[in-house]
Design a protein around this motif. Structure first.
Motif, PDB file in Angstrom:
ATOM      1  N   THR A  73       4.412 -31.872  -0.366  1.00 20.60           N
ATOM      2  CA  THR A  73       3.502 -31.455   0.700  1.00 20.60           C
ATOM      3  C   THR A  73       4.090 -31.831   2.046  1.00 20.60           C
ATOM      4  O   THR A  73       4.511 -32.981   2.261  1.00 20.60           O
ATOM      5  N   VAL A  74       4.116 -30.877   2.964  1.00 19.85           N
ATOM      6  CA  VAL A  74       4.642 -31.119   4.311  1.00 19.85           C
ATOM      7  C   VAL A  74       3.467 -31.364   5.263  1.00 19.85           C
ATOM      8  O   VAL A  74       2.518 -30.562   5.299  1.00 19.85           O
ATOM      9  N   GLN A  75       3.508 -32.464   5.975  1.00 18.93           N
ATOM     10  CA  GLN A  75       2.445 -32.749   6.928  1.00 18.93           C
ATOM     11  C   GLN A  75       3.039 -33.358   8.190  1.00 18.93           C
ATOM     12  O   GLN A  75       4.098 -33.969   8.176  1.00 18.93           O
ATOM     13  N   GLU A  76       2.336 -33.138   9.303  1.00 24.15           N
ATOM     14  CA  GLU A  76       2.798 -33.701  10.597  1.00 24.15           C
ATOM     15  C   GLU A  76       2.611 -35.205  10.601  1.00 24.15           C
ATOM     16  O   GLU A  76       1.642 -35.715  10.060  1.00 24.15           O
TER      17      GLU A  76
ATOM     18  N   ALA B   3       8.710 -27.471  12.261  1.00 28.90           N
ATOM     19  CA  ALA B   3       7.713 -26.409  12.333  1.00 28.90           C
ATOM     20  C   ALA B   3       8.221 -25.278  13.217  1.00 28.90           C
ATOM     21  O   ALA B   3       8.882 -25.503  14.232  1.00 28.90           O
TER      22      ALA B   3
ATOM     23  N   ASN C 148       7.594 -35.224   6.060  1.00 29.90           N
ATOM     24  CA  ASN C 148       7.348 -34.843   7.450  1.00 29.90           C
ATOM     25  C   ASN C 148       8.461 -33.928   7.957  1.00 29.90           C
ATOM     26  O   ASN C 148       9.633 -34.085   7.561  1.00 29.90           O
TER      27      ASN C 148
ATOM     28  N   LEU D   5       4.118 -25.130   9.576  1.00 30.60           N
ATOM     29  CA  LEU D   5       4.944 -26.069   8.826  1.00 30.60           C
ATOM     30  C   LEU D   5       5.795 -25.329   7.806  1.00 30.60           C
ATOM     31  O   LEU D   5       5.394 -24.287   7.275  1.00 30.60           O
TER      32      LEU D   5
ATOM     33  N   TYR E 194       7.594 -24.210   4.290  1.00 33.45           N
ATOM     34  CA  TYR E 194       7.237 -24.197   2.878  1.00 33.45           C
ATOM     35  C   TYR E 194       8.400 -24.835   2.127  1.00 33.45           C
ATOM     36  O   TYR E 194       9.438 -24.212   1.900  1.00 33.45           O
TER      37      TYR E 194
ATOM     38  N   ILE F 229       5.055 -36.436  -0.356  1.00 40.60           N
ATOM     39  CA  ILE F 229       4.560 -36.034   0.960  1.00 40.60           C
ATOM     40  C   ILE F 229       5.672 -36.285   1.980  1.00 40.60           C
ATOM     41  O   ILE F 229       6.210 -37.397   2.053  1.00 40.60           O
TER      42      ILE F 229
END
Length: 429
Positions: free
Chosen positions: A426-429, A398, A358, A403, A405, A356
């Motif tokens: 997985t990219v998350q804020e 972003a 950012n 976001l 890929y 994961i």
């Protein structure tokens, strides 16, 4: 004579009786009867230890829910009278030919019970995960009859494994459900109680001091059993803990009658043969034979491999290009019970790093240093630096609220030649 309500375990190749409820089992679910005045206890010396067979009329028991044939009794007598009383070496998972597997893995049955739907569901739960096949008897001489029987206070099996020419019955108590039917059917397939396997003292402490012969002989180690793997405390065949049986090193377990455990399934595969037969790793393609096939799928295989039906219960898995990864060949029957085989396609390797991430942050991903000619490609990130087995990247920010890929592709020289593995953090804020 009333039978005991007997819980058992599977990995020691064995049989067992049942319980009042098919969920968690406790000591109240085991009814141990004092010996009947008509019972005779015969003592033999096998492997240097006493072994008891109880006789009631013309019936012989090695536990109150495990009846044995005259052939099996003769083996016990012969072993007990031989020099040293030693059991012969194991052949095909069966010690001294004591327990016979069903020919061609086919268990023939006749249902003379009002619970046919439950019996068939129990068959499906076993058949869906093993190479055992249940076939309704037409004129086969060796088969098992399922009957309703409330006279004994519990369900029971009158045999262990396939015995030629003898009358074989599994009696079902009306208070006991599908888990118990599975439990008794496992007896019919040739399995002893888990707590009686030969290595049981490694896992459980058994103290029968103060018990009557009728109570104590039910905990005796079965010298004709074969143990698969470690003792399975989650098996559908295991007894609950009690003041007679405790766990080595402390702790406890909860006996269950819900379903076959993973250990039960593995034991079935070890004894009767695997349901999916074929290589665990392939470079280009591999052929797989599936016993009693249901719906066949190849999972986690997008871009890695394809599946082709060949007929005659065979399927071919073919690698796609140079891509590599772990795929799952899966068979599922109509009841939803499934077995899967994990296949390493193309000598897959692992890309280690944060799963994961950012946006705008820097991360390093590596592969095994033993791989040769490694090259990396990244998407959704900027490559900052590389070494012989690692890449340092900065994930893109972003764009317009979307976001990036992000993925990392590594191509390397492996045992299968050039192989490419892709990782998707997985990219998350």
């Amino acid at each position: 004579m009333k039978r005991i309500l007997f819980l058992a375990a599977f990995l020691g190749l064995g049989l067992s009786s049942c319980k009042k409820e098919d969920k968690a089992i406790n000591n109240n679910d085991i009814s141990i009867e004092e010996e009947s005045s008509s019972a005779i206890f015969h003592k033999y010396s096998i492997n240097g230890k006493p072994f008891i067979v109880k006789q009631v009329g013309d019936k012989y028991y090695i536990a109150d829910d495990i009846m044995i044939s005259q052939r099996q009794l003769n083996i016990i007598k012969k072993t007990g009278s031989s020099a040293g009383g030693k059991v012969a070496s194991v052949r095909n998972g069966i010690s001294s030919d004591f327990t016979h597997k069903w020919t061609n893995n086919t268990f023939y049955y006749k249902i003379s019970s009002s619970r046919s739907a439950e019996i068939l569901q129990a068959f499906s739960m076993i058949e869906g995960r093993s190479s055992v096949k249940f076939v309704e008897r037409t004129n086969e001489p060796d088969y098992v009859t399922f009957i309703d029987d409330s006279s004994n206070g519990s369900s029971y099996s009158t045999h262990v494994g396939m015995e030629e020419g003898s009358s074989k019955v599994i009696g079902l108590h009306p208070s006991q459900g599908i888990g118990t039917i599975i439990h008794e059917t496992m007896h019919g397939l040739g399995y002893f109680h888990e707590h009686t396997r030969q290595d049981r003292n490694t896992y459980v402490n058994v103290n029968v001091s103060g018990l009557s012969p009728n109570q104590a002989y039910q905990y005796q180690i079965q010298p004709y059993s074969t143990s698969y793997g470690i003792l399975d405390f989650n098996s559908i065949m295991i007894y609950p803990p009690s003041n007679v049986m405790t766990k080595v090193g402390g702790g406890t377990w909860t006996a269950q009658r819900d379903d076959l455990s993973e250990g039960d399934i593995d034991g079935l595969n070890q004894f009767y043969g695997f349901k999916i037969n074929g290589a665990s790793s392939i470079c280009s393609e591999g052929t797989y034979t599936i016993v009693n096939p249901g719906t066949i799928t190849l999972e986690d295989a997008d871009g890695i491999a394809t599946l082709t039906a060949l007929g005659n219960n065979q399927w071919k898995v073919t690698r796609t290009g140079t891509n590599a990864g772990f795929v799952k060949l899966k068979t599922q029957n109509l009841k939803g019970y499934s077995v899967e085989k994990v296949i390493d396609v193309g000598a897959s390797f692992n890309i280690s790093g944060r799963p994961i991430v950012n946006p705008g942050q820097i991360y390093t991903y590596t592969v095994d240093a033993s791989l040769g000619n490694v090259s990396f490609f990244v998407g959704g990130a900027t490559t900052l630096s590389t070494t012989a087995n690692s890449v340092r990247v900065k994930v893109l920010n972003a764009q317009n609220g979307a976001l990036p890929y992000f993925y990392i592709s590594a191509t390397a020289q492996t045992a299968c030649g050039v192989s490419t593995v892709i990782k998707y953090p997985t990219v998350q804020e």
